[in-house]
Design a protein around this motif. Structure first.
Motif, PDB file in Angstrom:
ATOM      1  N   ASP A  93      12.011   7.663  -8.091  1.00  0.00           N
ATOM      2  CA  ASP A  93      11.432   6.323  -8.206  1.00  0.00           C
ATOM      3  C   ASP A  93      12.534   5.301  -8.409  1.00  0.00           C
ATOM      4  O   ASP A  93      13.593   5.614  -8.957  1.00  0.00           O
ATOM      5  CB  ASP A  93      10.472   6.255  -9.406  1.00  0.00           C
ATOM      6  CG  ASP A  93       9.133   6.907  -9.107  1.00  0.00           C
ATOM      7  OD1 ASP A  93       8.953   7.392  -7.970  1.00  0.00           O
ATOM      8  OD2 ASP A  93       8.278   6.925 -10.010  1.00  0.00           O
ATOM      9  N   ASP A  95      12.363   2.633 -10.336  1.00  0.00           N
ATOM     10  CA  ASP A  95      12.287   1.863 -11.579  1.00  0.00           C
ATOM     11  C   ASP A  95      13.027   2.506 -12.745  1.00  0.00           C
ATOM     12  O   ASP A  95      12.863   2.096 -13.892  1.00  0.00           O
ATOM     13  CB  ASP A  95      10.816   1.625 -11.949  1.00  0.00           C
ATOM     14  CG  ASP A  95      10.045   2.934 -12.071  1.00  0.00           C
ATOM     15  OD1 ASP A  95      10.655   4.011 -11.936  1.00  0.00           O
ATOM     16  OD2 ASP A  95       8.819   2.869 -12.285  1.00  0.00           O
ATOM     17  N   GLN A  97      12.507   5.229 -14.141  1.00  0.00           N
ATOM     18  CA  GLN A  97      11.704   6.089 -15.013  1.00  0.00           C
ATOM     19  C   GLN A  97      12.152   7.536 -14.861  1.00  0.00           C
ATOM     20  O   GLN A  97      12.002   8.339 -15.775  1.00  0.00           O
ATOM     21  CB  GLN A  97      10.220   5.974 -14.652  1.00  0.00           C
ATOM     22  CG  GLN A  97       9.580   4.727 -15.207  1.00  0.00           C
ATOM     23  CD  GLN A  97       8.072   4.828 -15.155  1.00  0.00           C
ATOM     24  OE1 GLN A  97       7.477   4.765 -14.089  1.00  0.00           O
ATOM     25  NE2 GLN A  97       7.448   4.973 -16.316  1.00  0.00           N
ATOM     26  N   ARG A 196      10.270  11.167 -19.768  1.00  0.00           N
ATOM     27  CA  ARG A 196      10.196  10.089 -18.798  1.00  0.00           C
ATOM     28  C   ARG A 196      10.451   8.758 -19.488  1.00  0.00           C
ATOM     29  O   ARG A 196       9.818   8.431 -20.480  1.00  0.00           O
ATOM     30  CB  ARG A 196       8.822  10.088 -18.130  1.00  0.00           C
ATOM     31  CG  ARG A 196       8.755   9.161 -16.949  1.00  0.00           C
ATOM     32  CD  ARG A 196       7.649   9.571 -16.000  1.00  0.00           C
ATOM     33  NE  ARG A 196       8.039   9.254 -14.639  1.00  0.00           N
ATOM     34  CZ  ARG A 196       7.365   8.395 -13.869  1.00  0.00           C
ATOM     35  NH1 ARG A 196       6.293   7.795 -14.319  1.00  0.00           N
ATOM     36  NH2 ARG A 196       7.788   8.164 -12.644  1.00  0.00           N
ATOM     37  N   ARG A 199       9.781   2.028 -17.588  1.00  0.00           N
ATOM     38  CA  ARG A 199      10.184   1.278 -16.404  1.00  0.00           C
ATOM     39  C   ARG A 199      11.269   0.287 -16.815  1.00  0.00           C
ATOM     40  O   ARG A 199      11.142  -0.402 -17.821  1.00  0.00           O
ATOM     41  CB  ARG A 199       8.931   0.582 -15.897  1.00  0.00           C
ATOM     42  CG  ARG A 199       9.077  -0.335 -14.775  1.00  0.00           C
ATOM     43  CD  ARG A 199       7.692  -0.745 -14.285  1.00  0.00           C
ATOM     44  NE  ARG A 199       7.371  -0.054 -13.035  1.00  0.00           N
ATOM     45  CZ  ARG A 199       7.891  -0.405 -11.875  1.00  0.00           C
ATOM     46  NH1 ARG A 199       8.743  -1.395 -11.800  1.00  0.00           N
ATOM     47  NH2 ARG A 199       7.572   0.252 -10.783  1.00  0.00           N
TER      48      ARG A 199
HETATM   49 MG    MG Z   1       7.250   3.892 -12.374  1.00  0.00          MG
END
Ligand code: MG
Ligand code: UDP
Length: 308
Positions: A93, A95, A97, A196, A199
């Motif tokens: 991803d 962002d 994350q 995780r 963002r």
């Molecule tokens: Mg995300």
């Protein structure tokens, strides 16, 4: 030397692209591989494309595809897979994350002979309680109704080998659930665990509407159990209706006791009506996907790219 392609779907990520690029580049240069970044701009409405092009003008490892509109996360990743040239790929991803530093661990695991190393979330930061609960329930429900073993609490963040990529390219379905498809393909798969992150900047591109659609894509692609639910509930309701019928006849002719049974009438009408609507709805979910696949339109349309 082998080459790793890092595939990054982008939807309104102007605040994150540079940081992601810098952090991931630091990681891949430590590995004994060639590499490329494949940014897939999925119809962003902000400055994402300009930022990607800027980076591409100074770093020849940067490839990009620009879609004609927003086609969705899974399709963006698919386009990256179709157009990359590496013999291994990483899906990540934009962002932050998914921490890019984990790519090293994934690479090391791959060296042990695995074809897929996925990253399993042991915790999720900065996401709403509702999202966490629905995600947890969804993954468990999915794994209980499908015969394919789809790992729980796992997104698309993973490293996969060319053997898998070649099969993925032969799976042309319009409604993608890549993590399920990759599980379905098999080979040797393993995982690493991670926390995780939040963002980095911007807001999620996954609205609840997109999430529900994605969940239904996962269910309809990997299970026919809901269709069986329609049949089974049909039988159950008919069975109950038959018993009520016997009772009604008994009380009418033997007990001679018949009240103007409005309550039972309205209840059974509503109940049967509800079951019928649910069943038709379930069938509709499958048929709409069937018809999308029959139409066989291109999955995505590329407006611009620097990939020859
Ligand atoms: Mg995300
Ligand atoms: N994304 C995309 N198209 C979309 C929605 C999201 O390409 O229509 C990308 C997004 O830029 C990000 C990744 O898919 O790189 C995951 O999306 P997001 O972080 O918004 O989802 P979440 O982490 O909230 O589930």
């Amino acid at each position: 030397m082998e080459k790793i392609s890092i595939i990054i779907p982008i939807y309104n990520e102007e605040q994150n692209i540079e940081k992601l690029y810098v952090r991931s580049k630091q990681v891949v240069i430590q590995l004994p591989v060639e590499y490329e970044f494949v940014f897939v701009n999925d119809g962003s409405k902000d400055q994402s494309l300009e930022i990607i092009k800027n980076i591409a003008s100074i770093d020849s490892h940067i490839k990009y595809l620009d879609f004609s509109r927003n086609f969705g996360h899974q399709i963006a990743v698919t386009a990256g897979i179709d157009n990359c040239s590496g013999s291994k790929i990483v899906i990540i991803d934009a962002d932050l994350q998914d921490p890019p530093e984990l790519i090293i661990q994934m690479y090391e695991k791959m060296q042990e002979g695995y074809e897929v190393v996925y990253a399993k979330r042991i915790s999720r930061k900065g996401e709403s309680v509702l999202k966490k609960i629905t995600a947890k329930l969804f993954y468990r429900m999915l794994s209980s109704i499908t015969s394919v073993e789809i790992p729980v609490d796992t997104g698309d963040f993973r490293m996969i080998d060319k053997k898998i990529i070649d099969v993925l390219k032969k799976m042309p379905e319009q409604h993608k659930f890549l993590r399920g498809q990759i599980s379905w393909i098999g080979f040797r798969q393993t995982f690493i665990e991670y926390d995780r992150d939040e963002r980095n900047g911007g807001t999620t591109g996954y609205t609840y509407k997109k999430m529900i659609r994605f969940a239904l894509d996962g269910i309809t692609s990997f299970s026919n159990l809901p269709l069986k639910f329609a049949t089974v509930s049909g039988f159950i309701v008919s069975g109950i209706a038959f018993l009520i019928m016997l009772y009604a006849l008994y009380s009418r002719f033997i007990l001679k006791d018949f009240v103007p049974g409005w309550t039972s009438l309205i209840l059974s009408v509503l109940f049967i009506g509800g079951v019928q609507l649910i069943s038709i709805g379930i069938i509709g979910e499958y048929i709409s996907r069937l018809s999308d696949n029959v139409r066989n339109r291109p999955l995505y349309i590329i407006k611009e790219s620097n990939i020859k």
